[in-house]
Design a protein around this motif. Sequence first.
Motif, PDB file in Angstrom:
ATOM      1  N   PRO A 198       0.826  -1.219   0.000  1.00 52.72           N
ATOM      2  CA  PRO A 198       0.000   0.000   0.000  1.00 52.72           C
ATOM      3  C   PRO A 198       0.858   1.267   0.000  1.00 52.72           C
ATOM      4  O   PRO A 198       1.962   1.289   0.549  1.00 52.72           O
ATOM      5  N   GLN A 322      -2.937 -14.744   5.309  1.00 53.60           N
ATOM      6  CA  GLN A 322      -3.312 -13.468   4.701  1.00 53.60           C
ATOM      7  C   GLN A 322      -2.761 -12.338   5.563  1.00 53.60           C
ATOM      8  O   GLN A 322      -2.988 -12.278   6.766  1.00 53.60           O
ATOM      9  N   ILE A 325      -6.385  -7.197   5.778  1.00 57.65           N
ATOM     10  CA  ILE A 325      -7.823  -7.385   5.579  1.00 57.65           C
ATOM     11  C   ILE A 325      -8.179  -7.264   4.110  1.00 57.65           C
ATOM     12  O   ILE A 325      -8.975  -8.041   3.577  1.00 57.65           O
ATOM     13  N   ASN A 326      -7.569  -6.296   3.418  1.00 60.34           N
ATOM     14  CA  ASN A 326      -7.780  -6.122   1.977  1.00 60.34           C
ATOM     15  C   ASN A 326      -6.989  -7.191   1.225  1.00 60.34           C
ATOM     16  O   ASN A 326      -5.754  -7.221   1.289  1.00 60.34           O
ATOM     17  N   MET A 328      -6.192  -7.476  -1.734  1.00 64.58           N
ATOM     18  CA  MET A 328      -5.373  -6.956  -2.818  1.00 64.58           C
ATOM     19  C   MET A 328      -4.104  -6.285  -2.306  1.00 64.58           C
ATOM     20  O   MET A 328      -3.324  -5.762  -3.088  1.00 64.58           O
ATOM     21  N   GLN A 329      -3.887  -6.286  -0.981  1.00 70.46           N
ATOM     22  CA  GLN A 329      -2.702  -5.676  -0.397  1.00 70.46           C
ATOM     23  C   GLN A 329      -1.865  -6.734   0.328  1.00 70.46           C
ATOM     24  O   GLN A 329      -2.390  -7.708   0.851  1.00 70.46           O
TER      25      GLN A 329
END
Length: 637
Positions: A198, A322, A325-326, A328-329
């Motif tokens: 990010p 993971q 939370i996003n 895509m990040q």
Amino acid sequence: MIVSALLTSLGINFGLCILYFTLYSILRKQPGNIEVYAPRLVAEGKSRQESHFDLERLLPSTGWVRTAWQLSEEELLSASGLDAVVYMRIFIFSLRVFSVAGIIGICILLPVNYLGNELNDIDFSELPNKSVDLFSISNVKDGSKWLWVHFCSAYLITGVVCFLLYYEYNYISSKRLASFYASRPQSHDFSVLVRGIPVTSGSSFSNQVESFFTEYHSSTYLSHSVVRRTSKLQGLISDAEKLYKKLTHLKSRPGQKFQRNGFLGLFGRKVDAVDHTEKRLQDLEENVRIQQSDVSLIGEEVPAAFVSFKSRYGAAIAVHIQQAINPMQWITEQAPEPNDVYWPFLSSTFLRIWISKLLVIVASIFLTVIFLIPVVFVQGLANLDQLEILLPFLKRVLSITFVSQVVTGYLPSLILQMFLSFVSPIMKLFSSMQGYISHSQIERSASSKVLWFTIWNVFFANVLSGSVISQLKLFLDLKNIPSRLAAAVPAQASFFITYVLSSGWTSVASEIARAIPLICELIGGCCSKSRSDEFDVPSFPYHKEIPRTLLFGLLGITYFLLAPLIIPFVLAYYALGYIVYRNQSLIKKDREDHSDPAMGEFFDKLVNAYSDPCMRPLSYSDNADRHISPLLGPAQV
């Protein structure tokens, strides 16, 4: 296809195999061909060139066959790695399967198919003029009691295949574990690739990575290397490599050399070619150093980084959980080996990668559809009656027995093989455009594309175009499609037998002769009297060979029941391939490593393992002052 046409194809391909093996056994002993037939020995400096004449060099020999056969799996593993061992296990598995299938098919199914429902005396004098279909299941009439033999054979071979697959899976798994535990620590085992970093105002990607992994992986985090845009540097380094090769070539030529310093060396004043090229190379290297400094200080970072950890366990945790939370990040995946990284797509955006994948899918489908044209053409050659209808002016030529046998028995599979030779490089090009981050992923993707392309265009398309498309009324009679296909698939057995001969036997034999590398070496030797002292061992084209090897397994299993005559030819292919390719050719571990005093030195190297090759210093001009030395040492008397 009649039996005599099949025998003609067999004779041609068998003769070509003998020719290739004979050429190889002679050419491999010639000192000038050592780079073609023993590149690994040349690269490791273990080869030795002999200058005195020896008559034995001009005589073919078979000693290499015994040497290849006696090569142990441990020797193959140490020389070529685990990939080569696994590839050879495909041949061992196939030899075992088709040895059993050959016994059942030739001794039981073939006589049953040939006899059909009749047990009368057989006239073998007319056998050469009979159709090969007489040996397929289509010769057994509907409702025959002999079909129970085929069903029992199907269950038997299925059990054999399942047992051998289970055995091979366990065997290869144990080999992989043994290889892992025996190997020294590798950079990619301790590293992950992080993408989707990010953006935060006032902070660089490098600071973001260090802050994130220091906070959430503090006990195992070691270091990181952020990817930067280096496309301009890649072009400069490529130019420097070309200049260096030109300079070494100029120094290898005797006599004074001049060129003009203007456009393309055609205009301007005359200058010494070596001095002029050296000056250009030095200027280019200085430009590279300036660009590298600029990239290091103010170069544009991209949201991707290689992160290294102090243990394999730490790297595994980072890969399998993971990170944000996003989704895509902070996307993590196992890092490839440092020398396996494909750098161009590391700086690509998600949108560009998605568009590239979509375009590759469309292009692959388009290529598959377009390839139906040569497939239909090839099937027209295989069917003599259709060929005479399409090309009536060839009717008189095709009436000659030998010509018709060559056209129907050999030419179709040869033409199809020529078209297929263009598929693997195209599919590898497609895979390189698809966004993969390593050369091995590109190779694996290309292998999958070639495999599915081959299965569709060699197997299904040939069956459909050869026996179904010519019967358009089939599509209007849906109830009879299964029965029509049951007759259509065995009808293509003769084509696939000749395909195994041309694409299997002859291709494997030509692989050992290495005709194309030999021609390139001869051309290079004529153009330059002296060669560069840098030599790269050619890589094995897995994306080309694995699909072909698996295709023959599919053909053998499919036609085991339908046309068992194909089994001896498939078995011979795997036997030839076995000889030829042999010739050419986690927490517990962490604890053991950390007690090793050499791990400190390994971690020091790991910090810089994933630096972009474009950022490494060039030293071409330093090496250019040396005179070109021969690859091989002086002859030993």
